[in-house]
Design a protein around this motif. Structure first.
Motif, PDB file in Angstrom:
ATOM      1  N   TRP A  94      61.836 -12.900 -19.905  1.00 22.50           N
ATOM      2  CA  TRP A  94      60.689 -12.133 -19.014  1.00 22.50           C
ATOM      3  C   TRP A  94      61.292 -11.112 -18.822  1.00 22.50           C
ATOM      4  O   TRP A  94      61.162 -10.350 -17.605  1.00 22.50           O
ATOM      5  N   ASP A 118      59.046  -9.155 -25.651  1.00 22.88           N
ATOM      6  CA  ASP A 118      59.533 -10.159 -24.562  1.00 22.88           C
ATOM      7  C   ASP A 118      59.881 -11.289 -25.225  1.00 22.88           C
ATOM      8  O   ASP A 118      58.988 -11.893 -25.920  1.00 22.88           O
ATOM      9  N   VAL A 120      60.010 -14.375 -24.599  1.00 21.57           N
ATOM     10  CA  VAL A 120      59.291 -15.521 -24.422  1.00 21.57           C
ATOM     11  C   VAL A 120      58.336 -15.605 -25.189  1.00 21.57           C
ATOM     12  O   VAL A 120      57.703 -16.815 -25.514  1.00 21.57           O
ATOM     13  N   TYR A 121      57.825 -14.622 -25.747  1.00 21.86           N
ATOM     14  CA  TYR A 121      56.446 -14.654 -26.434  1.00 21.86           C
ATOM     15  C   TYR A 121      56.651 -14.565 -27.945  1.00 21.86           C
ATOM     16  O   TYR A 121      55.831 -14.247 -28.662  1.00 21.86           O
ATOM     17  N   HIS A 209      53.823 -21.889 -26.086  1.00 26.51           N
ATOM     18  CA  HIS A 209      53.350 -20.476 -26.251  1.00 26.51           C
ATOM     19  C   HIS A 209      54.093 -19.946 -27.165  1.00 26.51           C
ATOM     20  O   HIS A 209      55.423 -19.608 -26.793  1.00 26.51           O
TER      21      HIS A 209
ATOM     22  N   HIS B  57      48.635 -20.706 -16.627  1.00 25.83           N
ATOM     23  CA  HIS B  57      49.311 -19.734 -17.245  1.00 25.83           C
ATOM     24  C   HIS B  57      48.330 -19.316 -18.569  1.00 25.83           C
ATOM     25  O   HIS B  57      48.310 -18.170 -18.787  1.00 25.83           O
ATOM     26  N   TYR B 200      49.561  -8.190 -16.306  1.00 23.42           N
ATOM     27  CA  TYR B 200      50.737  -8.337 -16.932  1.00 23.42           C
ATOM     28  C   TYR B 200      51.794  -9.126 -16.037  1.00 23.42           C
ATOM     29  O   TYR B 200      52.667  -9.823 -16.650  1.00 23.42           O
ATOM     30  N   ARG B 203      50.988 -12.997 -15.598  1.00 20.78           N
ATOM     31  CA  ARG B 203      51.288 -13.340 -16.576  1.00 20.78           C
ATOM     32  C   ARG B 203      52.729 -14.120 -17.008  1.00 20.78           C
ATOM     33  O   ARG B 203      53.119 -15.210 -17.024  1.00 20.78           O
ATOM     34  N   ARG B 204      53.647 -13.187 -16.684  1.00 19.82           N
ATOM     35  CA  ARG B 204      54.842 -13.266 -16.855  1.00 19.82           C
ATOM     36  C   ARG B 204      55.381 -14.314 -15.552  1.00 19.82           C
ATOM     37  O   ARG B 204      56.195 -15.562 -16.169  1.00 19.82           O
ATOM     38  N   ASN B 207      54.326 -17.929 -16.273  1.00 21.15           N
ATOM     39  CA  ASN B 207      55.242 -18.565 -17.201  1.00 21.15           C
ATOM     40  C   ASN B 207      56.561 -18.900 -16.775  1.00 21.15           C
ATOM     41  O   ASN B 207      56.846 -20.044 -17.088  1.00 21.15           O
ATOM     42  N   LYS B 208      57.034 -18.227 -15.871  1.00 26.06           N
ATOM     43  CA  LYS B 208      58.338 -18.638 -15.321  1.00 26.06           C
ATOM     44  C   LYS B 208      58.205 -19.916 -14.505  1.00 26.06           C
ATOM     45  O   LYS B 208      58.802 -20.790 -14.587  1.00 26.06           O
ATOM     46  N   GLN B 210      56.118 -22.312 -14.762  1.00 29.24           N
ATOM     47  CA  GLN B 210      55.897 -23.282 -15.875  1.00 29.24           C
ATOM     48  C   GLN B 210      56.988 -23.723 -16.409  1.00 29.24           C
ATOM     49  O   GLN B 210      57.555 -25.162 -16.225  1.00 29.24           O
TER      50      GLN B 210
END
Lengths: 602, 226
Positions: A94, A118, A120-121, A209, B57, B200, B203-204, B207-208, B210
């Motif tokens: 992140w 990033d 995570v993606y 994801h 998300h 932005y 979104r991050r 994700n965290k 989740q």
């Protein structure tokens, strides 16, 4: 000053020399991709831009977002050439990484474009492991059960990564893969595979994801040879239906005749007396029409006024005489009017058959005299003509050359027919339409049960056929002409009632009989007479056409009582020159003779 | 219509469940346990919450890529500088080990903090998207939906925390979140963040959330899907 100038010149010359030698600073490297297999570490790869002919070194530098500290890649080796591997300690999720690669050689360096990453993606897991495909035999047919394990590196147990799987299947000689989503489970059952073919299976996975992994190595499995249950069911159904069809065919075959009768009711045969159907089929039209022509008949204009109808009498079970009126049809070739009761019956079954058809073995000893009339039509029942013929329409057992007797049916062999007496099964009596008035006439006369059926053909009932035997037993005692001495006549011929002998029998003789009285000779055209009146003394009065010049004998049933007369009756010939007035006769409205009153009581 | 039916059904269930002899109290409806009505287990609650966060998300992901596609140049454009998200003050584990090191209570608290921090900014985001002509109504609806989902998710996680506390899994070290800070999404320089930056950051953060929920679940109820 001079030194710097000298240095400049020297470097310029050196460059030129180097350029001539083909060396240059390195080209710009480019970061191709960065990937993380388990969301804990990641690797970046770059491609060099050209080394410029000199040994070039590459260095990767990065800094985290919102931080100015630049770090260099910790590990250039683990992931291979031109790569940088970030281990767990160096990986932060992140957080954006700003990565650049610097290529440097003796002549200079070159910096790649920066890339923001990033972690995570950019997760792309390793392939699933240990893929197994097994054929499972089920009652509905075998199927393939594919099972696998998660990639070793992915930690799904702690919930850090969630993987979903996908398998694809291809049978040999297929072009395309069939893809199936397996979700998060680690097995999948593949159905609808063709038997006796080899099957290829591959599996891959993806985090929720991220990117899909690579496909695993192909796993092969062979489907067994089996008949699908569906197909066997269809085979069974097919056999069963074939069996049923065979049975139906056999049944139809057995019942062929009745089916024919049912589906294709037989066309009623022509009811033209004396008309030869065979001739119609095979002969020329001339012959056909010639058979219908009687010599000297018809007298062209003589019968125009005659309206004679047939009275048909037939016997039903109760021994009742049934008389059905019958009008001669116009066209003897065609079938009759709409209310023709013959429809649907075969010619032999037809009740309108003239009796002649049904006679065989008959000792035709006389020729009958039929009286016909037309409604002014020229065509008339061709029964006469057919009489002169051999074959009868539709009657296979027609006799040739037999004279037709009066269609009287005798219930018993030796039961003589008394004129006007009772108990003839049936007979047909031509009827004079307009002039007859058959009222309550003596019972000696034919027991005619009148049925008021206008516009219908006179019919001979079916029972006539049954009684044809007795029909034939026409005792012609005392008759001159009939009996074996009669020359064999042509099949059908007219007879005329000559006289009635004491035993109440009609004595008939053929019209063409050479023994006829000469006085009749000039009236040979007269072939028939019609009953004009039935008098109260059991006398059938036959009438000639009034316009006819000839004065012929009128056959008549003489006055003979029902009792056995001691002496033979002498025929009394009455001559009628004119039409009998209406008295004494009761004509039914349409000209039928009402013979109900004539019925004797038995 | 369905709501009234639900109420009727609930009333009926209440009639069944209620003990006529009990005193009137604010007891929950299903006092008689599974015989009366279905009580969702902790695992079920977790599943629901995780599904909800996944949905949230994905919506934020869609919006962000829409933004990038239509309004902004490519990702690797030189000079793209991200300002700090307003939630960067919240200490969040940035790796697996760090996340696993955290206690359940702390993890739960982090989740709740994050969700709380986004309550107002999301509302703001929706407002600003609706105002601008550039966005179609679909996008602004998505923003609104996102805001609602964040709100519901927060409620759900609170329920989960409550349940855990009831079950004794959670100590009482979870601080009262009613005093959670309602942060304003101000960057360091004091300017409001742009829509893109908000997207932005959200979104991050989604994700965290989740991820943390999944870790929490597999730590607490590891039976299935872990």
């Amino acid at each position: 000053m001079r030194n710097s100038g000298a240095v400049l010149i020297l470097t310029f010359i050196a460059k030129l020399i180097l350029q001539a030698a083909g060396v240059s600073p390195p080209g710009k490297p480019r970061l191709t991709s960065c990937r993380s297999p388990e969301k804990e570490t990641f690797t970046c790869w770059w491609e060099p831009g050209g080394d410029g002919g000199l040994p070039t070194t590459y260095a990767l530098y990065y800094h985290l977002e919102n931080s100015e500290t630049v770090y260099e890649c910790p590990d250039y080796r683990t992931a291979g050439e031109n790569s940088c591997y970030f281990n767990k300690n160096d990986t932060s999720l992140w957080v954006n990484y700003n990565i650049t690669v610097v290529a440097s050689n003796a002549l200079g360096k070159n910096i790649s474009d920066p890339v923001e990453v990033d972690v995570v993606y950019i997760v792309q897991p390793n392939t699933p492991e240990n893929v197994k495909a097994v054929v499972v035999h089920d009652e509905q047919g075998p199927f393939v059960r594919v099972s696998w394990e998660k990639p070793r590196t992915a930690d799904t147990r702690s919930g850090w990564i969630t993987l979903i799987y996908q398998i694809r299947v291809k049978q040999e000689k297929d072009e395309k893969w069939e893809e199936y989503d397996a979700g998060m489970q680690k097995y999948y059952n593949v159905f609808s595979l063709h038997p006796d073919k080899e099957c290829m299976v591959q599996v891959r996975c993806k985090p929720d994801h991220g990117f899909w992994s690579e496909w695993t190595q192909t796993t092969y499995v062979k489907m067994p040879n089996y008949i699908p249950r569906e197909r066997s069911l269809w085979i069974l159904i097919t056999i069963f239906s074939i069996f049923i069809v065979l049975i139906l065919t056999w049944t139809l075959n057995v019942k062929r005749n009745s089916m024919k009768l049912c589906l294709l009711p037989p066309v009623p045969g022509p009811k033209i007396k004396g008309f030869d159907k065979q001739l119609l089929k095979s002969g020329k039209t001339e012959d056909i029409f010639n058979t219908l022509v009687i010599q000297g008949f018809p007298p062209t204009t003589d019968y125009e006024n005659l309206l004679v109808e047939y009275l048909e009498v037939y016997d039903n079970e109760e021994q009742e005489l049934v008389l059905e009126g019958k009008e001669l049809s116009e066209d003897f070739m065609k079938s009759k009017s709409s209310s023709d009761n013959d429809s649907g019956r075969g010619s032999c079954d037809s009740r309108t058959l003239l009796l002649e058809k049904c006679m065989d073995g008959r000792e035709g000893s006389g020729s009958d005299q039929h009286q016909y009339s037309q409604h002014g039509e020229t065509s008339w029942a061709s029964t006469e003509s057919s009489e002169s013929q051999g074959a009868e329409p539709g009657s296979p057992e027609s006799t040739d050359g037999r004279a037709k007797t009066w269609p009287v049916v005798f219930p018993q062999p030796h039961h003589h027919y008394p004129v006007g007496a009772v108990k003839p099964a049936y007979h047909s009596v031509p009827e004079i339409l307009n002039q007859l008035s058959p009222h309550a006439t003596p019972s000696n006369y034919h027991q005619l049960h009148h049925q008021d059926i206008p516009q219908q053909e006179l019919r001979f009932s079916k029972s006539a056929c049954r009684h044809s035997q007795s029909y034939n037993q026409f005792n012609l005692d005392g008759i001159d002409t009939p009996a074996p001495g009669v020359p064999p006549l042509p099949s059908l011929e007219y007879v005329e009632v000559q006289r009635v002998n004491p035993e109440n029998m009609l004595l008939l003789r053929p019209l063409s009989d050479p023994n006829r009285e000469p006085e009749r000779s000039d009236c040979t055209g007269e072939d028939y007479s019609k009953v004009k009146v039935v008098t109260s003394h059991n006398i059938l009065l036959l009438q000639r056409d009034t316009s006819h010049q000839c004065v012929d004998d009128y056959s008549q049933a003489d006055q003979c009582t029902t009792q056995q007369p001691p002496h033979p009756c002498k025929p009394a010939v009455h001559q009628w020159n004119s039409v009998m007035p209406q008295e004494g006769m009761r004509v039914m409205g349409n000209g039928y003779v009402d013979s109900t009153v004539l019925m004797p009581s038995f | 219509m369905s709501r009234s039916l639900k109420q009727v059904a609930v009333l009926l269930v209440a009639l069944l469940c209620l003990d006529p002899h009990s005193r009137v109290s604010s007891a929950p409806i299903c006092t008689h346990g599974p015989s009366g009505c279905h009580v969702p287990s902790l695992a079920d609650l977790f599943d629901r919450v995780i599904q909800h966060s996944a949905r949230m998300h994905s919506v934020s992901n869609d919006l962000h890529s829409e933004f990038e596609q239509y309004f902004l140049p490519s990702k690797n454009h030189i000079g793209k500088i991200y300002r700090k998200c307003h939630t960067s003050n919240i200490l969040t584990p940035n790796g697996k080990e760090n996340a696993q090191k955290l206690a359940r209570e702390e993890l739960t608290e982090v989740i709740l903090k994050l969700l709380m921090a986004w309550r107002d900014p999301l509302f703001q985001l929706h407002q600003s998207m609706a105002d601008q002509q550039d966005f179609n109504s679909f996008s602004s609806n998505k923003a609104l939906e996102m805001g609602d989902m964040a709100h519901e998710l927060r409620k759900g996680v609170e329920k989960v925390a409550e349940k855990m506390r009831v079950l004794g899994m959670l100590g009482n070290s979870v601080t009262g979140l009613s005093a959670a800070e309602a942060m304003l999404p101000l960057s360091e320089s004091g300017e409001a963040m742009s829509d893109y930056e908000l997207l932005y950051c959200f979104r991050r953060d989604s994700n965290k959330v989740q991820n943390y929920l999944k870790i929490l679940k597999c730590r607490i109820v590891p039976e299935h899907d872990c």
